[in-house]
Enzyme design. Structure first.
Site, short mmCIF file in Angstrom:
data_model
loop_
_atom_site.label_atom_id
_atom_site.label_comp_id
_atom_site.label_asym_id
_atom_site.label_seq_id
_atom_site.Cartn_x
_atom_site.Cartn_y
_atom_site.Cartn_z
CG HIS A 81 -10.56 -7.90 6.59
ND1 HIS A 81 -9.62 -8.42 7.45
CD2 HIS A 81 -10.26 -8.39 5.36
CE1 HIS A 81 -8.78 -9.19 6.76
NE2 HIS A 81 -9.16 -9.17 5.49
CD GLU A 125 -1.77 -2.41 1.34
OE1 GLU A 125 -2.61 -3.29 1.07
OE2 GLU A 125 -0.64 -2.65 1.83
#
Length: 331
Positions: free
Chosen positions: A135, A66
């Site tokens: 998540h 990321e």
């Protein structure tokens, strides 16, 4: 929407796809980056078919990094491209936080306006879908605290497409939060082609004189459910879908709470240092003398989002919203 406009039924996630497709067709500077977004179409299939349609140079599969691909996108944006980056889940954005905080949000001011960063960072977020730890985070307040980046969060397909197009066309970075619980929960007839929903403007979903309910993302259906039950009890609510979390639509908030004098804010994020607290500040600064009762917050708790067996105890429910409303009404 004009009656002559062509429409098609779309879910929230397919409306996001359609918004990206519109801009990919219109503007050769737009490109997509992310993990598995090409051949696999992304973890939620939000980019399904786009690599086949626009090619591997426009829809780019990235390594599992990321920080790496967000940093690369910042460089692309500063040099004339318009990257749209997918983070698979908001909880996965933390390795890229340094790139966003140190570079994306500051480049305009650092260069005295000579460079801008017209990029979009897409991030599915929120609990209620039985996903594993990290998540399901709702940490939007980490980014509303960063001057230089806009934060938007649609709750329905029409707004999702319009905000996506507006975000891609914006000259500055935009964090585009996508409530996973709403991805395929409803369908709506959406205009084909380009239309925009203005960033920074909320939407009044319902008119009422007794109390103001404020929510965004996946909490909007919860609030609408509660409002319907409250109406049957004789309590009529103004319901506001913020749509943009930074900058807030302070005018709409103030106008509503000055009319009703009572407010309940509903979010699934942790209550401390949250967007709800920013809304409270707006109310205090603009409408304090209009208040008939202290503002109530309905939120998650100051704990990590629990494993899926306990999610339902963590998340706000219509029952919790109704309880808060009754408390405010009785004050």
């Amino acid at each position: 929407m004009r009656l002559a406009e062509k429409t098609k039924p779309l879910t929230l996630v397919s409306a996001i796809t359609d918004g990206m497709r519109v801009k990919l067709k219109e503007d050769e500077h737009v490109l997509l980056l992310g993990e598995d977004i090409g051949k696999n179409g992304g973890v939620f299939r939000a980019t399904d078919g786009l690599q086949e349609e626009f090619g591997e140079d426009r829809v780019i599969d990235t390594p599992l990094s990321e920080a790496g691909f967000v940093g690369a996108a910042i460089g692309m944006a500063a040099n004339g491209l318009k990257p749209v980056v997918e983070i698979q889940f908001l909880g996965f954005i933390y390795p890229a936080y340094e790139q966003i905080m140190t570079h994306a949000v500051r480049l305009r001011s650092r260069t005295l306006g000579h460079y801008t960063v017209p990029m979009v960072i897409r991030a599915p977020y929120g609990a209620g879908v039985r996903a594993p730890e990290i998540h399901c985070d709702s940490t939007e307040a980490l980014f509303t605290h960063m001057p230089g980046i806009k934060v938007v969060c649609p709750s329905n397909p029409y707004d999702a497409k319009g905000l996506m197009i507006a975000a891609i066309e914006d000259p500055d970075p935009v964090l585009f939060l996508e409530p996973m619980r709403c991805y395929r929960s409803t369908k709506e007839l959406i205009p084909e082609g380009n239309y925009k929903v203005e960033i920074g403007k909320g939407k009044k979903l319902q008119e009422g004189d007794d109390l103001t309910l404020i929510a965004w993302g996946a909490m909007v259906p919860i609030v609408m459910n509660a409002s319907k039950q409250l109406s049957e009890m004789g309590i009529q609510c103004d319901v506001i879908d913020l749509r943009t979390l930074y900058p807030l639509d302070e005018e709409m908030i103030a106008e509503s709470v000055q009319k009703t004098g009572r407010t309940v804010i509903v979010q699934e994020a942790h209550p401390t240092s949250s967007v709800a607290n920013d809304i409270l500040s707006v109310i205090n600064e603009t409408s304090f003398l209009y208040q008939k009762a202290p503002v109530e917050k309905v939120s998650g708790f100051d704990t990590p989002v629990p494993y899926f067996g306990y999610e339902d105890f963590y998340l706000p429910t219509p029952e919790r919203v109704i309880h808060a409303v009754k408390k405010v009404m009785k004050f």
